[in-house]
Scaffold this motif. Structure first.
Motif, mmCIF file in Angstrom:
data_model
loop_
_atom_site.group_PDB
_atom_site.id
_atom_site.type_symbol
_atom_site.label_atom_id
_atom_site.label_comp_id
_atom_site.label_asym_id
_atom_site.label_seq_id
_atom_site.Cartn_x
_atom_site.Cartn_y
_atom_site.Cartn_z
ATOM 1 N N ARG A 268 0.878 -1.181 0.000
ATOM 2 C CA ARG A 268 0.000 0.000 0.000
ATOM 3 C C ARG A 268 0.912 1.228 0.000
ATOM 4 N NH1 ARG A 268 -2.473 2.976 4.146
ATOM 5 N NH2 ARG A 268 -1.715 1.473 5.667
ATOM 6 N N THR A 269 0.799 2.019 -1.059
ATOM 7 C CA THR A 269 1.697 3.158 -1.248
ATOM 8 C C THR A 269 0.968 4.468 -0.969
ATOM 9 O OG1 THR A 269 2.905 1.930 -2.949
ATOM 10 C CG2 THR A 269 3.262 4.301 -2.853
ATOM 11 N N GLU A 270 1.613 5.317 -0.184
ATOM 12 C CA GLU A 270 1.063 6.641 0.136
ATOM 13 C C GLU A 270 2.122 7.682 -0.215
ATOM 14 O OE1 GLU A 270 -0.030 6.710 4.214
ATOM 15 O OE2 GLU A 270 -1.459 5.034 4.058
ATOM 16 N N LEU A 271 1.777 8.590 -1.131
ATOM 17 C CA LEU A 271 2.710 9.616 -1.590
ATOM 18 C C LEU A 271 2.228 10.989 -1.160
ATOM 19 C CD1 LEU A 271 3.369 8.377 -5.246
ATOM 20 C CD2 LEU A 271 4.669 7.861 -3.177
ATOM 21 N N SER A 272 3.170 11.826 -0.749
ATOM 22 C CA SER A 272 2.854 13.197 -0.363
ATOM 23 C C SER A 272 3.961 14.107 -0.888
ATOM 24 C CB SER A 272 2.753 13.321 1.166
ATOM 25 O OG SER A 272 2.516 14.669 1.538
ATOM 26 N N GLY A 273 3.607 14.951 -1.832
ATOM 27 C CA GLY A 273 4.603 15.848 -2.409
ATOM 28 C C GLY A 273 5.122 15.318 -3.730
ATOM 29 N N PRO A 274 5.698 16.189 -4.562
ATOM 30 C CA PRO A 274 6.200 15.770 -5.889
ATOM 31 C C PRO A 274 7.494 14.969 -5.762
ATOM 32 C CG PRO A 274 6.735 18.081 -5.482
ATOM 33 C CD PRO A 274 5.887 17.649 -4.324
ATOM 34 N N LEU A 275 7.699 14.088 -6.733
ATOM 35 C CA LEU A 275 8.911 13.265 -6.756
ATOM 36 C C LEU A 275 9.733 13.486 -8.028
ATOM 37 C CD1 LEU A 275 7.496 9.842 -5.476
ATOM 38 C CD2 LEU A 275 8.542 11.688 -4.149
ATOM 39 N N ASP A 276 9.355 14.464 -8.836
ATOM 40 C CA ASP A 276 10.030 14.651 -10.125
ATOM 41 C C ASP A 276 11.199 15.625 -10.048
ATOM 42 O OD1 ASP A 276 8.418 16.784 -9.551
ATOM 43 O OD2 ASP A 276 7.555 16.975 -11.546
ATOM 44 N N ALA A 277 11.384 16.305 -8.934
ATOM 45 C CA ALA A 277 12.470 17.279 -8.828
ATOM 46 C C ALA A 277 13.481 16.875 -7.756
ATOM 47 C CB ALA A 277 11.902 18.664 -8.501
ATOM 48 N N ASN A 312 7.494 14.201 0.705
ATOM 49 C CA ASN A 312 8.457 15.187 0.225
ATOM 50 C C ASN A 312 7.997 16.569 0.688
ATOM 51 O OD1 ASN A 312 10.280 16.781 -1.089
ATOM 52 N ND2 ASN A 312 9.664 16.216 -3.158
ATOM 53 N N ALA A 313 8.609 17.047 1.776
ATOM 54 C CA ALA A 313 8.211 18.348 2.322
ATOM 55 C C ALA A 313 9.325 18.870 3.212
ATOM 56 C CB ALA A 313 6.919 18.224 3.130
ATOM 57 N N SER A 314 9.377 20.192 3.365
ATOM 58 C CA SER A 314 10.300 20.875 4.284
ATOM 59 C C SER A 314 11.759 20.554 3.989
ATOM 60 C CB SER A 314 9.956 20.504 5.743
ATOM 61 O OG SER A 314 8.621 20.837 6.039
ATOM 62 N N GLY A 315 12.097 20.429 2.726
ATOM 63 C CA GLY A 315 13.490 20.216 2.361
ATOM 64 C C GLY A 315 14.003 18.815 2.575
ATOM 65 N N ASN A 316 13.148 17.882 2.919
ATOM 66 C CA ASN A 316 13.556 16.499 3.134
ATOM 67 C C ASN A 316 12.560 15.567 2.459
ATOM 68 O OD1 ASN A 316 15.869 16.570 5.262
ATOM 69 N ND2 ASN A 316 14.317 17.947 6.085
ATOM 70 N N ILE A 317 13.050 14.415 2.077
ATOM 71 C CA ILE A 317 12.162 13.360 1.612
ATOM 72 C C ILE A 317 12.234 12.237 2.636
ATOM 73 C CG2 ILE A 317 13.978 12.364 0.146
ATOM 74 C CD1 ILE A 317 11.698 11.474 -1.742
ATOM 75 N N VAL A 318 11.083 11.878 3.187
ATOM 76 C CA VAL A 318 11.007 10.890 4.257
ATOM 77 C C VAL A 318 10.354 9.635 3.702
ATOM 78 C CG1 VAL A 318 10.165 10.372 6.571
ATOM 79 C CG2 VAL A 318 10.823 12.717 5.983
ATOM 80 N N ILE A 319 11.042 8.523 3.869
ATOM 81 C CA ILE A 319 10.566 7.224 3.380
ATOM 82 C C ILE A 319 10.297 6.331 4.581
ATOM 83 C CG2 ILE A 319 11.163 5.191 2.008
ATOM 84 C CD1 ILE A 319 13.128 7.058 0.480
ATOM 85 N N CYS A 320 9.140 5.714 4.598
ATOM 86 C CA CYS A 320 8.784 4.819 5.689
ATOM 87 C C CYS A 320 8.224 3.521 5.107
ATOM 88 C CB CYS A 320 7.759 5.477 6.620
ATOM 89 S SG CYS A 320 7.239 4.421 7.995
ATOM 90 N N VAL A 321 8.845 2.408 5.464
ATOM 91 C CA VAL A 321 8.378 1.083 5.055
ATOM 92 C C VAL A 321 8.030 0.301 6.311
ATOM 93 C CG1 VAL A 321 8.961 -1.047 3.858
ATOM 94 C CG2 VAL A 321 9.800 1.143 2.968
ATOM 95 N N GLU A 322 6.787 -0.169 6.394
ATOM 96 C CA GLU A 322 6.307 -0.871 7.592
ATOM 97 C C GLU A 322 5.659 -2.188 7.191
ATOM 98 O OE1 GLU A 322 4.857 2.363 10.769
ATOM 99 O OE2 GLU A 322 3.759 2.470 8.869
ATOM 100 N N ASP A 323 5.729 -3.131 8.114
ATOM 101 C CA ASP A 323 4.990 -4.377 7.956
ATOM 102 C C ASP A 323 4.466 -4.799 9.330
ATOM 103 O OD1 ASP A 323 6.712 -6.673 9.220
ATOM 104 O OD2 ASP A 323 8.149 -5.437 8.120
#
Length: 378
Positions: A268-277, A312-323
């Motif tokens: 299940r993927t949740e995206l927030s903010g652009p990923l093209d730049a 992708n916000a506040s100058g950082n990209i945060v990745i979280c993978v959970e199971d």
């Protein structure tokens, strides 16, 4: 045949001119009244001149004493006075400036005292000329020494710069090899883990659910093909093969769907903010961290489901993978896969946290800065 040095040639020319001048004066002088010093002192002075490069101070003293005794006691008035100037220059040029000044001053002082004592008459003009020649010889020797030392220092700096350049090239090559090795580890670790998971699924469902086994085998085929392509590309970089050789596209957030599909999980993927730049270094690191995290879920969690969140916000990209699986992932975060992910994050100035969740399962959180330091990241 050994070639004569420039210094030896100059010495021989000066000696020849001095002896020729002395012989000419003897031949043209009417009375020809001489003594043994007319020949002994020029011979001594001329011989020691040949040693001026090896013993600059000693030869200077011997020549100066010989010349002073010559003009005081010899009968001829030959051109022996040119020899002290050559030796004064040599002493200053070889770094004995103080000795050259001291001997030159002593000779002038002796000449002046002799004049006051009536030993030998020296015209004021000649005395000033001799003083000027001595000062010029010493100054010229000091200048040539300074220039030689400067050129030597410039050459040494050039050699050091070249050495530093080679060291930097070796360091960059080593860093590049480490980076490629890490890429190779991630690619092979991820894809081979997928092959292992799918092979286990195929064996398990071969009799009961043949259609699932066929799907798993097809996934194994595609994954192994991708692995071989990645391996050829990486080895091609190491061997510096033709740059036009076909290469597979690198992992990227732009291929997020393919990365998720390759894991064989229900994600299940949740995206927030652009990923093209996203900067290229951050984009690659983020994709590798996602691939490795999903691989860990497949291999260790005991579940087929995972959640991927990218913010992708506040100058950082945060990745979280959970199971929420019952298994442990890499010995509570100490495995080589997590170590590689952590190195990727810290190399970019970011952080990575991994560990079990309170509600069960495992969580990996990577925070990567979008504004990289000016010196870049490896």
């Amino acid at each position: 045949m050994r070639r004569l040095s420039t210094s030896t040639i100059v010495s021989l020319v000066v000696i020849a001119a001095t002896l020729a001048g002395t012989a000419l004066i003897f031949a043209t002088r009417g009375d020809k009244q001489t003594n043994i010093l007319d020949w002994l002192l020029p011979a001594i002075a001329c011989c020691v001149v040949l040693l001026r490069e090896r013993y600059p101070v000693g030869t200077l003293i011997v020549v100066m004493v010989s010349v002073s005794a010559y003009y005081r006691y010899a009968g001829l008035d030959g051109p022996l006075g040119v020899l002290p100037f050559v030796n004064l220059y040599t002493a200053a040029d070889r770094g004995h400036l103080s000795a050259a000044i001291a001997v030159g001053a002593a000779s002038l002082l002796g000449m002046g005292l002799g004049e006051l004592g009536g030993v030998r008459h020296v015209e004021n003009t000649l005395f000033l000329m001799i003083t000027g020649w001595e000062v010029a010889a010493i100054a010229f020797g000091s200048v040539t020494r300074s220039r030689r030392l400067y050129l030597r220092a410039v050459e040494q700096r050039a050699l050091e710069a070249e050495h530093s350049k080679e060291e930097e090239a070796r360091r960059r090559a080593s860093e590049e090899r480490l980076r490629i090795a890490r890429e190779l580890h991630d690619v092979l670790g991820h894809n081979i883990s997928m092959i292992n998971v799918q092979a286990a699924a195929a064996l398990h469902g071969l009799k009961k659910r043949p259609e699932d086994a066929e799907t798993a085998l097809r996934t194994i085929k595609d994954t192994s093909k991708e692995t071989l392509r990645e391996l050829r590309t990486t080895l091609g970089v190491l061997r510096q093969v033709d740059e036009d050789a076909p290469t597979s596209p690198p992992d990227s957030l732009a291929r997020l769907d393919a990365l998720v599909a390759a894991s064989g999980l229900e994600v299940r993927t949740e995206l927030s903010g652009p990923l093209d730049a996203v900067p290229a270094e951050v984009d690659l690191a983020a994709a590798r961290i996602i691939s490795e995290s999903l691989t860990n879920v497949s291999r260790h969690s005991g579940t087929t489901q995972a959640t991927l969140t990218i913010n992708n916000a506040s100058g950082n990209i945060v990745i979280c993978v959970e199971d929420d699986g019952p298994g442990a992932t890499y010995d509570e975060g100490s495995g080589f896969g997590l170590q590689g992910m952590r190195e990727r994050a810290t190399a970019l100035g970011g952080t990575l946290e991994a560990g079990p969740r309170a509600e069960g399962g495992f969580r990996v959180v990577a925070r990567l800065p979008l504004n990289l330091p000016s010196n870049g990241a490896g």
